[in-house]
Write an enzyme that holds these catalytic residues in place. Structure first.
Site, PDB file in Angstrom:
ATOM      1  N   CYS A 161       0.843  -1.199   0.000  1.00 62.66           N
ATOM      2  CA  CYS A 161       0.000   0.000   0.000  1.00 62.66           C
ATOM      3  C   CYS A 161       0.875   1.243   0.000  1.00 62.66           C
ATOM      4  O   CYS A 161       2.028   1.215   0.449  1.00 62.66           O
ATOM      5  CB  CYS A 161      -0.940  -0.004   1.206  1.00 62.66           C
ATOM      6  SG  CYS A 161      -0.117   0.241   2.786  1.00 62.66           S
ATOM      7  N   CYS A 253      33.903  31.345  -4.748  1.00 62.55           N
ATOM      8  CA  CYS A 253      33.678  31.929  -3.420  1.00 62.55           C
ATOM      9  C   CYS A 253      34.957  32.546  -2.875  1.00 62.55           C
ATOM     10  O   CYS A 253      34.980  33.016  -1.736  1.00 62.55           O
ATOM     11  CB  CYS A 253      33.154  30.869  -2.455  1.00 62.55           C
ATOM     12  SG  CYS A 253      34.374  29.612  -1.999  1.00 62.55           S
ATOM     13  N   CYS A 271      51.148  17.032  -1.800  1.00 66.60           N
ATOM     14  CA  CYS A 271      50.126  16.620  -0.831  1.00 66.60           C
ATOM     15  C   CYS A 271      50.695  15.706   0.244  1.00 66.60           C
ATOM     16  O   CYS A 271      50.279  15.772   1.404  1.00 66.60           O
ATOM     17  CB  CYS A 271      48.968  15.925  -1.541  1.00 66.60           C
ATOM     18  SG  CYS A 271      48.086  16.968  -2.719  1.00 66.60           S
ATOM     19  N   CYS A 298      64.231   8.262  36.795  1.00 65.92           N
ATOM     20  CA  CYS A 298      64.729   7.924  38.129  1.00 65.92           C
ATOM     21  C   CYS A 298      65.485   6.599  38.036  1.00 65.92           C
ATOM     22  O   CYS A 298      64.955   5.628  37.485  1.00 65.92           O
ATOM     23  CB  CYS A 298      63.568   7.816  39.110  1.00 65.92           C
ATOM     24  SG  CYS A 298      64.021   7.106  40.706  1.00 65.92           S
ATOM     25  N   CYS A 311      70.189  22.893  41.919  1.00 65.12           N
ATOM     26  CA  CYS A 311      70.953  21.850  42.598  1.00 65.12           C
ATOM     27  C   CYS A 311      70.842  20.520  41.877  1.00 65.12           C
ATOM     28  O   CYS A 311      69.788  20.169  41.351  1.00 65.12           O
ATOM     29  CB  CYS A 311      70.450  21.709  44.035  1.00 65.12           C
ATOM     30  SG  CYS A 311      71.294  20.431  44.977  1.00 65.12           S
ATOM     31  N   CYS A 328      75.099  12.499  37.239  1.00 63.20           N
ATOM     32  CA  CYS A 328      75.614  11.158  36.939  1.00 63.20           C
ATOM     33  C   CYS A 328      74.630  10.047  37.245  1.00 63.20           C
ATOM     34  O   CYS A 328      74.913   8.874  36.974  1.00 63.20           O
ATOM     35  CB  CYS A 328      76.917  10.906  37.707  1.00 63.20           C
ATOM     36  SG  CYS A 328      76.696  10.856  39.508  1.00 63.20           S
ATOM     37  N   HIS A 335      77.895   8.977  46.901  1.00 61.04           N
ATOM     38  CA  HIS A 335      78.286   9.908  45.841  1.00 61.04           C
ATOM     39  C   HIS A 335      79.332  10.870  46.363  1.00 61.04           C
ATOM     40  O   HIS A 335      79.168  11.473  47.420  1.00 61.04           O
ATOM     41  CB  HIS A 335      77.055  10.681  45.361  1.00 61.04           C
ATOM     42  CG  HIS A 335      77.361  11.683  44.279  1.00 61.04           C
ATOM     43  ND1 HIS A 335      77.720  12.980  44.541  1.00 61.04           N
ATOM     44  CD2 HIS A 335      77.378  11.556  42.927  1.00 61.04           C
ATOM     45  CE1 HIS A 335      77.921  13.620  43.405  1.00 61.04           C
ATOM     46  NE2 HIS A 335      77.717  12.773  42.413  1.00 61.04           N
TER      47      HIS A 335
END
EC number: 2.3.2.31
Length: 542
Positions: A161, A253, A271, A298, A311, A328, A335
């Protein structure tokens, strides 16, 4: 003439459009109802691919308006309908399937018509009985009974329909461009739903949306046209190749873009370089380079630590709390001193390389970004100049605006030069990223020389337009200022800068192999701007 064989027209920015603005009252092809296609309207009937053709030594392209696209679609539909002896509704189905490639459609149709019909869903005979004598017919979706006038069918003959057809097609239209290839609602049926059914059962707003998709399909499915990417622009650009490496086009434009990648115009840089550069600007990998260059891990937990005091005694944050020497990386507990020479370890080498990479990238990116912002500022200044200040200057100098067009030309040249100069820094970045050999250093030297000449000329032009020209705008004019001298100066600077950048673009397009300003290419600058020789020569090391 097929769409694939259609000639392309050249166009130059600023010239009048190649097409007329004919009416667009268009009549449906078969039913006579209002539609997008007709012979009754006069949509750009003067469209002629031979008119206004420019020399083929330049890139060929044409800016096309929507009404011209409609005419091209209509021409292709009529050609296919005539050559293949099918209805125009069936022509549309075939063209959509073949992405508007008329030549391919015709070749394959005459090779195996039956296969093509089955593939696209155009049936010669219905698969169900449509000539029955029953008064009421059951809809295949809602299963209600309807009279023959309330039932609609496509080529397969399955009855539905019109109310169910409306709901079915409307849903497809709301889903997007896929509505252009709708099939019969019967799951096992491949019969296509043509535009005649769309026109019969859909409301105006849905029909308009459908035909909008149909119009855009001519550009988006084809290979020769692309829409202008500027927001709100409804023009398309048809493109043809004649050997040049540039894909830059200028839309009506006023937006300039690369037809190949649809980014902002970026000649003379290719491109691929543009894509790599823009991706690098967004890439998070630069963050990692910064971490490598500015921090150290670390020694205990390996987290990156940035040194923010003088420091060298460092303390890692909780929960690690490891104390170590920044110089170091040894624990502070045992150290003593770290003044003995030690060869760079692998981590230190990585940090140095990362820092060099960041410094090099920053150098080129800052200059790229500066010229981009300067270009945007120049575009804003030009808009203000054309809308306000040009009239003020015209009134003060008692000169028609048409005779002051050299000021607009200067600003347009500045904008274009900023665009070119911006991309030379992306180009330069990747030259330095290559293997360090004599040829690379020669190309780098050539680029440096060419861009320096061009950039110096641009800065003088920009200063003249931005500072000196605007001194003549105001309520009170300094009588000591000579506008005639400024006019000559600005015109000369515009020409000189244009020549500089033409040579720069040519050098980049040639790979910086042949970079030289010979006697015939000497650039004369206004005497008031330089005491240097008017003729410059640049030679590469190659």
């Amino acid at each position: 003439m097929s769409s694939s064989d259609r000639d392309i027209i050249d166009i130059e920015s600023g010239e009048e459009d190649l097409y007329s603005d004919g009416g667009n009252d268009i009549i449906d092809i078969e039913s006579g109802e209002e539609d997008l296609y007709s012979d009754g309207g006069n949509v750009s009937d003067d469209y002629n691919p031979v008119d206004d053709t420019i020399s083929r030594s330049e890139k060929s392209y044409v800016v096309v308006k929507e009404e011209d696209i409609l005419k091209l679609q209509r021409d292709d539909i009529e050609q296919v309908s005539t050559v293949l002896s099918v209805s125009q509704v069936e022509s549309i189905v075939l063209l959509l399937h073949y992405h508007w490639c008329v030549s391919k459609l015709e070749d394959e149709w005459f090779t195996d018509e039956e296969r093509i019909r089955k593939t696209v869903g155009i049936l010669k005979e219905p698969v169900v009985d449509v000539n029955g004598t029953e008064v009421d017919i059951q809809c295949g979706i809602c299963f209600e009974s309807y009279t023959r006038k309330e039932i609609a069918r496509v080529s397969c003959g399955h009855p539905y329909c019109k109310t169910c057809w409306t709901g079915y097609i409307t849903t497809k239209i709301e889903d997007g461009p896929g509505c252009l290839r709708v099939k019969c609602p019967e799951p096992s049926c491949y019969a296509v739903v043509g535009q005649d059914m769309i026109d019969e059962v859909t409301e105006k707003k849905d029909k308009d949306k459908y035909y909008r998709y149909f119009l855009r399909s001519y550009v988006e499915d084809g290979k020769k046209m692309k829409w202008c990417p500027s927001p709100g622009c409804e023009y398309a650009v048809e493109f043809g190749v004649n050997g040049s490496s540039s894909y830059d086009v200028s839309c009506l434009c006023s937006y300039k873009f690369c037809w190949n990648c649809c980014e902002d115009a970026h000649s003379p840089v290719d491109c691929e370089t543009v894509s790599k550069w823009l991706l690098k600007n967004k890439d998070e990998s630069e963050n990692m380079n910064w971490i490598l260059a500015k921090t150290k891990p670390c020694p205990k937990c390996k987290r990156p630590i940035e040194k923010n005091t003088g420091c060298n005694h460092m303390s890692c944050s909780a929960p690690c709390r490891h104390y170590f020497c920044w110089a170091c990386l040894q624990p502070l507990s045992d150290h003593k001193a770290c003044n003995a020479f030690k060869a760079d370890n692998e981590d230190e080498t990585k940090r140095k390389r990362a820092k060099d990479a960041i410094d090099r990238y920053t150098h080129f990116y800052e200059r790229w970004a500066f010229n981009q912002s300067s270009r945007l500022k120049a575009m804003s200044d030009l808009e203000k100049w054309q809308s306000v200040e040009l009239k003020q200057l015209s009134d003060i100098q008692s000169t028609p605006e048409t005779q002051l067009s050299f000021t607009v030309d200067a600003w347009l040249q500045i904008i274009e030069c900023r665009r070119v100069l911006k991309w030379t820094y992306a180009y330069g970045y990747y030259i330095l990223s290559q293997e360090r050999n004599k040829r690379v250093f020669a190309r780098t030297f050539s680029l440096s020389c060419c861009s320096a000449e061009a950039e110096n000329g641009l800065e003088r032009l920009h200063h003249c337009a931005e500072e000196e020209l605007k001194q003549f705008i105001g309520k009170i004019e300094d009588p000591s200022k000579n506008f005639g001298e400024l006019r000559a100066k600005l015109i000369d600077l515009t020409k000189a800068t244009k020549t500089y950048f033409e040579n720069l673009v040519k050098a980049l397009e040639n790979g910086l192999v042949d970079v030289a300003y010979n006697e015939s290419q000497s650039i004369e600058e206004p005497e008031s701007f330089t005491k240097r020789s008017k003729t410059r020569k640049i030679k590469t090391l190659i």
